[in-house]
Each structure stands twice: as C-alpha cells, then as structure tokens.
Design an enzyme around this catalytic site. Structure first.
Site, PDB file in Angstrom:
ATOM      1  N   HIS A  78       1.010  -1.228  -0.135  1.00  0.00           N
ATOM      2  CA  HIS A  78      -0.020  -0.160  -0.004  1.00  0.00           C
ATOM      3  C   HIS A  78       0.834   1.143  -0.048  1.00  0.00           C
ATOM      4  O   HIS A  78       0.318   2.528  -0.428  1.00  0.00           O
ATOM      5  CB  HIS A  78      -0.977  -0.055   1.210  1.00  0.00           C
ATOM      6  CG  HIS A  78      -2.156  -0.907   1.070  1.00  0.00           C
ATOM      7  ND1 HIS A  78      -3.360  -0.732   1.455  1.00  0.00           N
ATOM      8  CD2 HIS A  78      -2.421  -2.200   0.417  1.00  0.00           C
ATOM      9  CE1 HIS A  78      -4.504  -1.610   1.282  1.00  0.00           C
ATOM     10  NE2 HIS A  78      -3.639  -2.374   0.391  1.00  0.00           N
ATOM     11  N   HIS A 241      -2.140 -12.181  -2.363  1.00  0.00           N
ATOM     12  CA  HIS A 241      -3.269 -12.940  -1.524  1.00  0.00           C
ATOM     13  C   HIS A 241      -2.816 -14.523  -1.063  1.00  0.00           C
ATOM     14  O   HIS A 241      -3.766 -15.266  -0.734  1.00  0.00           O
ATOM     15  CB  HIS A 241      -4.427 -12.933  -2.225  1.00  0.00           C
ATOM     16  CG  HIS A 241      -4.952 -11.386  -2.281  1.00  0.00           C
ATOM     17  ND1 HIS A 241      -6.141 -11.194  -3.037  1.00  0.00           N
ATOM     18  CD2 HIS A 241      -4.672 -10.278  -1.861  1.00  0.00           C
ATOM     19  CE1 HIS A 241      -6.522  -9.911  -3.077  1.00  0.00           C
ATOM     20  NE2 HIS A 241      -5.357  -9.281  -2.350  1.00  0.00           N
TER      21      HIS A 241
END
Length: 713
Positions: A78, A241
């Site tokens: 992020h 993920h």
C-alpha cells in the site's frame, strides 16, 4: 485561525506544490547525505532485526498466526501502490504512508499498527534507515521469512516530513466515494485508483456490488495506470493474497472509530479504535471483509490459485456486512487456522476482485498458466513485486545496497555505459563554436535542449536529457517537439557529432545527449553576450545515448506533455487551465516560483516557442537574453483584450492608440495577473533587474539540464 484562501478564492493559482520545493521541513541537517548513510548499514543485520520483531507478537496488537509478515506485505504494497504512471506521483519514496492524508485512508486501516511494531527497528538505526526504505524492506523480509525468494531490494528512498501537496488524489470530499468518472465513464488522468481512499479498486466490486465483469475492468484500468500488464497484475494479486487474511469480525460502521487524523489525542496517532469484543486478534475489524484465502496463510505455496480455480465461488454477506465469496458447498468452511492459534477454525473466502480474475478470460488464462507452471508464477511475482516497490525510484544509479540485482529491467529506462573518454574543456569550446556556426538558430538550439531535458519528472525520476531519447520514438514524434523541425535539427547535430568523433585519433568522443545540452548552453551564452552579459553556463559531460532496445515506447508515452507553458504549447488534450498546467510542469521539474518565472521570461526572450509563435515574445530583439518580457508585461501603457471566447489568447494593445503590439496566452498573462508572480516579475522587470534576471536564468537553465544526472551525485 488563519483564513483558507483556497476556499475563499478558489480561482486563485495554487503554489503549494512549488513552495514545498523551496522549503526545508526535514529536521535533519541540510547537509545530511542519506545515500551515504544508508550504505553504512549492515543490511543483513537490519533484516534480522526486522524478522525478529515480525515473529514477536505484541499483546497490544497481536500478530495474526503469530507472524506480522502478511501485515508487513500489505503495508509495503500500500506504500508503493499509490504510484501512477500518468504523472509519476505516488509510490513508496517519501514514506507518505505515515503522513496525512494517506495515513488515514480507509484502505490503510490498521497499518498504523504495523509501523508501530517496526518502530524499534527504526529507532535503532535512526537516520541511516528511512521509513520509506524500512516499510518496503519489511515487505521483502516478510516474503522471504515465509518461504518466498525475492528478486532483490534497493535502498535510497528518503523520507519527507510533510504531505506532498502536488498530488491530485481525486475530486471527492468523502472517503470511499467515487465521483471521479467523466460522462463517458472514463477515469480521468492522472488518477490511478477508482475510489477515494483506496489504493486500487473496491474489493467488494464496483460501488460495493459483487459485479465480476465490472471489477475485472476496474482492476485492468487501475493496475494499468500503475504500469502493470495482465500477467503482472495476476502475479501481484495472486502472490500477495497467498498470505494472511482480511478482517471483518463485525460491521465497521458500528464499532470502529476514526482514522489517525481524527483520533483522540490520547491514542497517540493510532486510529480505527475498535470496541467489538477485544478489538484485536479474532475481533479485528479492518475492511469489513472476513477470512483468509487459504489454509496456509504464512507460507508460500500455490494454494491461492488452486483454491480460486478448483472451487466454485458464490457471493454472500460476511459477518462484517460486506460482500465476499464462499465455496459453493462449503468445502473450505472451517478449514483455516484461527489467528490466535485457538482450536476454532475459520472459513476460507475470496474477494470479488479475486473471483473477477477467474471470470475474465485473459486473466484466467494467466491464472491457469501459473497453476500449471509454479516456477513461472514464482518468477513473475518476484519481478512484479520488485517493480511495484521500486517503480518510483528512477534509474539504476539511484539503487543502493548489496541486494540490487545485476540485471537492469526495461522499466528502469537503462542507459549504456560509455566505452569512450568524455570531452574536456578544449573539446567543449570547439563544439560550441561548431554549434553556433551551424544553420541552427539560438531558438532552435534552446528548444532542442529544452525538449530533451524537460521530459524529466522529479516525481518518479524518469526522463531528462541523458540518453538523448528525443531522437527515438515516441519523443521524436510528439506534437510538442515539432517533429519535422526536430528531425532537421537532429540531422545537424548528428553531422556535427560524426565530424567531431571521426576526426579524433584518441578515445575522446561526444554523445548526442551531451551535444544537445551543449548546444542549448552555447545558445544561452550567445544570447546573453548579445545583451551585454558575459556568462558561462555550467556543463558536465558524461551523458550517453540510449538505444531503441533500451526504450519502452509505451512506457515513455506517459511522459508526453499535454501542455508546456515554457514553450507556450497547449494541446487539445489539456483539461485544466493553462496556468495550472504550467505550475504542474514546474513542480515536476522541481522548480520554485521564482525559478518558474525566470525560465518563462528567458525562454520568451530567446524566442524558444512552439512553432516559433510570436505569442509571449514581448521583445523587438528575440534571441537576445533581455528582461523585455517582464518590462512589457508590467507596462501599464498597455491593456489586454481576449481574442476568443475561451479567453486563452489575448492581444496587447496600446491604451492610447489601440494598436496591437503583441499577442500572449494565459501562460504569459499570469505573470502580470497573479499577485505572487507579479511580485517576482517586478524584480526582473525593474531598471536594475536585468543582470539578476540573466544570472538567475543561467542558474535555473543549468539546473534543468542536469536534473537527471544522478551519476554526478
């Protein structure tokens, strides 16, 4: 309380982005050299310290599965993922994730805890290790600690200590709103994210609905704006993920407080206070979506891709009230471990954005190829992750540390090493004479050098004169560079280069990149001499010429300017006011308001305008470095009248006779209209201002010509 002048006078020109280029808000000494300090680190020791805190679960914020690695990966992702290719802004450099507004975005919920967990490492190494580098390095160490082999790591990102005021994050005034699409449904540039406060897209789907086709379209657009193709996009999502889980133990609207920017003072900068249960561990609420992607959330394996492709997934509302996906017959229910190590098991889930990869035929083809070839998946994720966390760092010269890969990748805009000796003072003088004696005018020499150097973007350190890519596609065909005239100029430069190099019996050679800059410098010196000033423009040789094979045409197309106020160029694609685009261009060149002002005035005096237009050339002696631009823009004997309804072109008329003296654009008139720019212009337009103007123009011109010379640092 001071007045917010931007709200009081919204049409006034905003200089915050340029002012931050002049301010020193860093508490460290101005002479501090971070690159030197970073290279004093024992990087292996730093990594060991990161790994130690990564598995030392803290009671105040327990690590999922006893391992902060997945949290650190999200933190690094992020931080870097705000980068967008359109203007090069965003990215991990600066460490902006710890500053508003990015620290308080909903997509960064609870990453404040990740940075607090890392504080002992930052505290130990102090100024030698920036937060910007530490955040990214922690993501790399996390991957390695869970069994993944990374491609490499480079340090060199310095911290900023104030928000980057140059970044347009979008028009919305509320988090998670999405009012950014135009009437045609297009995401306007330079935006990369589809929703305010999110890094990329809404994980529940467009507008919070589980729309797989719409989600895939949003993913492709958003990741594309980050310079990722379909394979890189799938690799990043699938690789990321593979680790960890999302948190939505209950509804965040009912239980979670405000972000750090809105948190009570006693929380000491920690946001998202959660009153559900224990407010942490199994009771954590972050996105409102709940569950892991697999049963092995702290180890690298193929389980994410296997789960996604081998099971059928159906949408449901999770315990946090958000859309998520579950297996059709519950095969993966109660299959994953609990975050606190208890005997209670968790359901495996998928996000809408995960299942969208399976639904989209192109993304699915990549997924299936990766499933059949795990080694290919590993390599693709390693390189895509490396690209993600380094994309805003610029050329390889800025990459520091023992883990920098030997291989230079095409997105790093590689340059060849010089296999010759650079020119010295004697050769510089000889080449200047040849350039000034050529058929190229002062304006042509200046425009060619400017076109080459002004592609630089300080946001991601791309572009610039080094490489002479102005002679390659796509730059040689850009409208702003006047392709036909540029081709003629390049032919002259190449002839001078060939004549010089072929005549040498030693190893001294001149690159076209150096020659183009030298031509601009020689023209500035000649123009100053014609105005009565003896100046020498600093010149440092050493630039080399890139090859077409070293130049990604599509990637460089992102550097094409829609406007260049310094050349008085405005394309039909420009969507903002010309004066705003001028300030934006100046910011990308790392200029201050005075530097922007002196450059425009000098370029006009030199006649270096798009298509040799007379607009803005307020002088009877174009090609001579005088302060006439400022003298005439400030002269109250004249008045300006628009010549069209769009009020972008104006005529300068004598107040008494009505006679038209000159034409100008908004790029020009802003220096008499805006109070700050007029104040600066008055310094240069005064009777004693010309000498200062010439000196400042030479300094600022030289600055632009070597903005990309990281090899000199």
């Amino acid at each position: 309380m001071s007045i917010d002048y931007k709200k009081l006078w919204p049409e006034a020109l905003d200089f915050e982005s340029l002012d931050q280029n002049a301010q020193h808000v860093d508490p460290k000494d101005e002479d501090f050299d971070y690159a030197e300090a970073f290279q004093e680190l024992d990087l292996e020791e730093v990594k060991q310290d990161i790994e130690s805190v990564m598995t030392d679960s803290q009671e105040w914020w327990p690590a999922d599965y006893g391992h902060y690695g997945p949290l650190f990966i999200r933190m690094a992702w992020h931080s870097a993922g705000t980068y967008r290719t359109t203007d090069g802004r965003g990215g991990a450099s600066g460490g902006y994730q710890r500053l508003p507004p990015v620290d308080s975005w909903p997509d960064n919920a609870n990453l404040d805890k990740a940075r607090r967990v890392l504080w002992p490492v930052k505290q130990k190494y102090g100024q030698n290790l920036s937060w910007a580098d530490l955040i990214v390095l922690a993501g790399n160490v996390a991957l390695e600690s869970m069994g993944f082999e990374t491609f490499g790591f480079a340090g060199g990102r310095e911290d900023d200590f104030a928000p980057d005021e140059s970044v347009d994050w979008g028009p919305e005034e509320e988090m998670e709103a999405s009012d950014r699409y135009d009437e045609a449904g297009e995401l306007p540039e330079p935006l990369g994210a589809t929703v305010m406060g999110l890094i990329y897209v809404n994980p529940e789907g467009p507008d919070g609905e589980p729309d797989l086709e719409g989600s895939a379209a949003n993913i492709r657009e958003s990741f594309g704006r980050m310079a990722m193709n379909d394979e890189e996009t799938v690799a990043l999502i699938a690789g990321g993920h593979t680790f960890g889980k999302v948190h939505g133990a209950d509804d965040p609207d009912e239980h979670v407080g405000g972000p750090p920017a809105d948190a009570p003072i006693d929380l000491q900068g920690l946001g998202w206070e959660n009153d559900f249960g224990e407010g942490k561990g199994p009771d954590t609420i972050t996105s409102g979506i709940e569950g892991p992607w697999n049963t092995t959330p702290t180890q690298w394996d193929m389980s994410y891709i296997d789960n996604l492709l081998d099971y059928e997934w159906w949408p449901e509302k999770g315990p946090g009230g958000a859309w998520q996906w579950t297996t059709e017959s519950g095969e993966l229910d109660a299959a994953a471990p609990s975050v606190d190590g208890s005997s209670e098991k968790e359901d495996v889930m998928m996000l809408t954005t995960d299942v969208a990869l399976k639904r989209d035929p192109d993304y699915r083809e990549v997924l299936e190829r990766f499933q059949e070839n795990p080694d290919e998946f590993q390599e693709a994720f390693a390189k895509a992750w490396y690209k993600l966390i380094h994309r805003d760092m610029g050329p390889p010269e800025r990459f520091l540390g023992p883990e920098v890969p030997e291989e230079t990748l095409i997105w790093q805009d590689p340059l060849p090493d010089a296999d010759y000796d650079s020119i010295g003072d004697e050769e510089v003088a000889e080449l200047k004479e040849a350039l000034l004696d050529s058929e190229l005018s002062v304006a042509q020499l200046v425009k060619t050098a400017w076109a080459s150097a002004s592609t630089y973007r300080d946001s991601d350190k791309r572009g610039g004169a080094n490489g002479a890519r102005i002679r390659l596609e796509p730059q040689r065909s850009w409208e702003v560079n006047e392709p036909a005239a540029l081709a003629d100029a390049l032919e002259t430069y190449e002839a001078i280069q060939e004549e010089f190099n072929s005549a040498r019996s030693d190893a001294v050679r001149v690159s076209l990149a150096d020659l183009i800059v030298l031509g601009g410098n020689a023209a500035v010196e000649q123009a100053a001499a014609d105005a009565g000033y003896d100046v020498t423009v600093p010149f440092e040789p050493g630039r080399t010429d890139a090859t077409p094979e070293q130049t990604d045409v599509e990637s460089f197309e992102a550097l094409k300017p829609k406007a260049d106020g310094f050349r008085n160029y405005l394309s039909d694609e420009a969507e903002r006011k010309p004066e705003e685009l001028l300030v934006d261009k100046a910011d990308l060149l790392n200029l201050t308001p005075p530097e922007m002002t002196v450059l425009v005035g000098g370029m006009r005096a030199l006649g270096a305008t798009y298509q040799d237009t007379d607009r803005g050339v307020f002088t009877d002696e174009p090609g001579t470095l005088t302060n006439d631009f400022f003298v005439n823009i400030l002269d109250m004997d004249y008045e300006w009248e628009p010549v069209s309804e769009d009020r972008e072109v104006f005529e300068l008329r004598d107040r008494e006779t009505g006679e038209v003296e000159w034409e100008g654009t908004r790029f020009d008139l802003i220096f008499g209209s805006d109070s700050r720019l007029r104040a600066i212009s008055e310094v240069y337009g005064a009777d004693d201002g010309e000498a200062e103007f010439v000196e400042d123009f030479v300094d600022t011109w030289s600055k632009v010509m070597k903005l990309d010379r990281f090899d000199l640092e």
